[in-house]
Design an enzyme around this catalytic site. Sequence first.
Site, PDB file in Angstrom:
ATOM      1  N   ARG A 127      -1.868  -1.734   1.924  1.00 23.09           N
ATOM      2  CA  ARG A 127      -2.328  -0.672   1.047  1.00 23.09           C
ATOM      3  C   ARG A 127      -2.306  -1.193  -0.379  1.00 23.09           C
ATOM      4  O   ARG A 127      -1.423  -1.966  -0.756  1.00 23.09           O
ATOM      5  CB  ARG A 127      -1.448   0.580   1.175  1.00 23.09           C
ATOM      6  CG  ARG A 127      -1.705   1.391   2.446  1.00 23.09           C
ATOM      7  CD  ARG A 127      -3.094   2.047   2.370  1.00 23.09           C
ATOM      8  NE  ARG A 127      -3.402   2.843   3.542  1.00 23.09           N
ATOM      9  CZ  ARG A 127      -4.091   2.401   4.585  1.00 23.09           C
ATOM     10  NH1 ARG A 127      -4.505   1.137   4.608  1.00 23.09           N
ATOM     11  NH2 ARG A 127      -4.388   3.198   5.580  1.00 23.09           N
ATOM     12  N   GLU A 177      -8.921   2.148  -5.669  1.00 17.70           N
ATOM     13  CA  GLU A 177     -10.234   1.977  -5.031  1.00 17.70           C
ATOM     14  C   GLU A 177     -11.044   3.262  -5.176  1.00 17.70           C
ATOM     15  O   GLU A 177     -10.510   4.355  -5.066  1.00 17.70           O
ATOM     16  CB  GLU A 177     -10.043   1.669  -3.532  1.00 17.70           C
ATOM     17  CG  GLU A 177      -9.361   0.356  -3.242  1.00 17.70           C
ATOM     18  CD  GLU A 177      -9.117   0.151  -1.734  1.00 17.70           C
ATOM     19  OE1 GLU A 177      -9.617   0.954  -0.919  1.00 17.70           O
ATOM     20  OE2 GLU A 177      -8.419  -0.798  -1.373  1.00 17.70           O
ATOM     21  N   HIS A 218     -11.573  -3.857   1.203  1.00 18.29           N
ATOM     22  CA  HIS A 218     -10.780  -3.065   2.160  1.00 18.29           C
ATOM     23  C   HIS A 218     -11.440  -3.061   3.537  1.00 18.29           C
ATOM     24  O   HIS A 218     -11.664  -2.009   4.135  1.00 18.29           O
ATOM     25  CB  HIS A 218     -10.607  -1.624   1.650  1.00 18.29           C
ATOM     26  CG  HIS A 218      -9.450  -0.900   2.264  1.00 18.29           C
ATOM     27  ND1 HIS A 218      -8.803   0.127   1.618  1.00 18.29           N
ATOM     28  CD2 HIS A 218      -8.829  -1.040   3.466  1.00 18.29           C
ATOM     29  CE1 HIS A 218      -7.841   0.594   2.396  1.00 18.29           C
ATOM     30  NE2 HIS A 218      -7.835  -0.106   3.521  1.00 18.29           N
TER      31      HIS A 218
END
Length: 343
Positions: free
Chosen positions: A209, A238, A255
């Site tokens: 994360r 993000e 990601h």
Amino acid sequence: MKIVIDDKIPYIREAIASLTADAVYKKGAEIGPADVRDADALIVRTRTRCDERLLGGSSVRFVATATIGFDHIDADYMRRAGIEWMSCPGCNAGSVAQYMRSVFLLMKRDLGLPLGGLTLGIVGCGHVGSKVKAVAEEYGMRTLVCDPPRQERGDEGRFVTMADIECEADVITFHVPLAKDGPHPTYHLADEAFFSRLSRRPIIVNTSRGAVVDNGALLGAFINNKVAQAVIDTWEHEPDIDRRLLERAWIATPHIAGYSADGKANADNMVIDGLCRRFGLRRPPLIVPPPLPPGFIPSADDDTLRLQLYNPLDDSARLKASPESFEELRGSYPLRRETADIG
């Protein structure tokens, strides 16, 4: 039965259509209270925050996130509201392991690092970390594992402290959930103090994360020559990522470490299993990922084939060329398989 679904979840529509004629597909970040007010179930990814603001007053009885992470799920509210929810632990562990395998091969090929002489520090060794450990040891890397929850449970294996990893690791990779409180918080686990204690100018890898690694502190570590390289797949804030860190990172991806078609199909099947169990539905056939196109010609060399199947430098080049397209690069991600199955 009405189901609201993130429209970027692939391969799931045929299975959903066999269960209900009332399915609504919408961009995850745009799913709002009006969309779910009369819904029975909600299927999301990380971009949908599932809390009282979204679900309060709705008829939703079941929420599934087709991801291993669940920090976007307000578990306390779900419990109070009596809403059953599930995530998909381990669904994309093979995909992240593939990403890491490719990173190791690129370290050898492009950085000239002898893998057998490197020490890999693994922070978090659950579904994903354990697969990464196996891959690293396959290449002869020495592995150090820091996982306090597993250590406290008395799980099998040898565990070390973060201090050991900070002192001895040439590469440090994070595979932990994001937790801001509790006995083992991971928010900004790699902070300014962490980077100041590093001994070997390691390569830092984050596929867990974004906020596990303090991005500002990592940028400072580059400036202060405390790290050699960074491989960043998950970012703070993000999709508005730090462009200065993007420029400095060796490999920078949007990601997608867990975005193989195999991992996505695994998540779909876990979600469908949970949905059918919750509502007493007959389970449709298993979802299988699409094959690679017939034009794919696999290499006879194992390492070359593995990079042929997936090379994260391709994703990195796309993100660095167009960082403002972070979400689009995720949403329109090309077919990626973990095996050389050809249609």
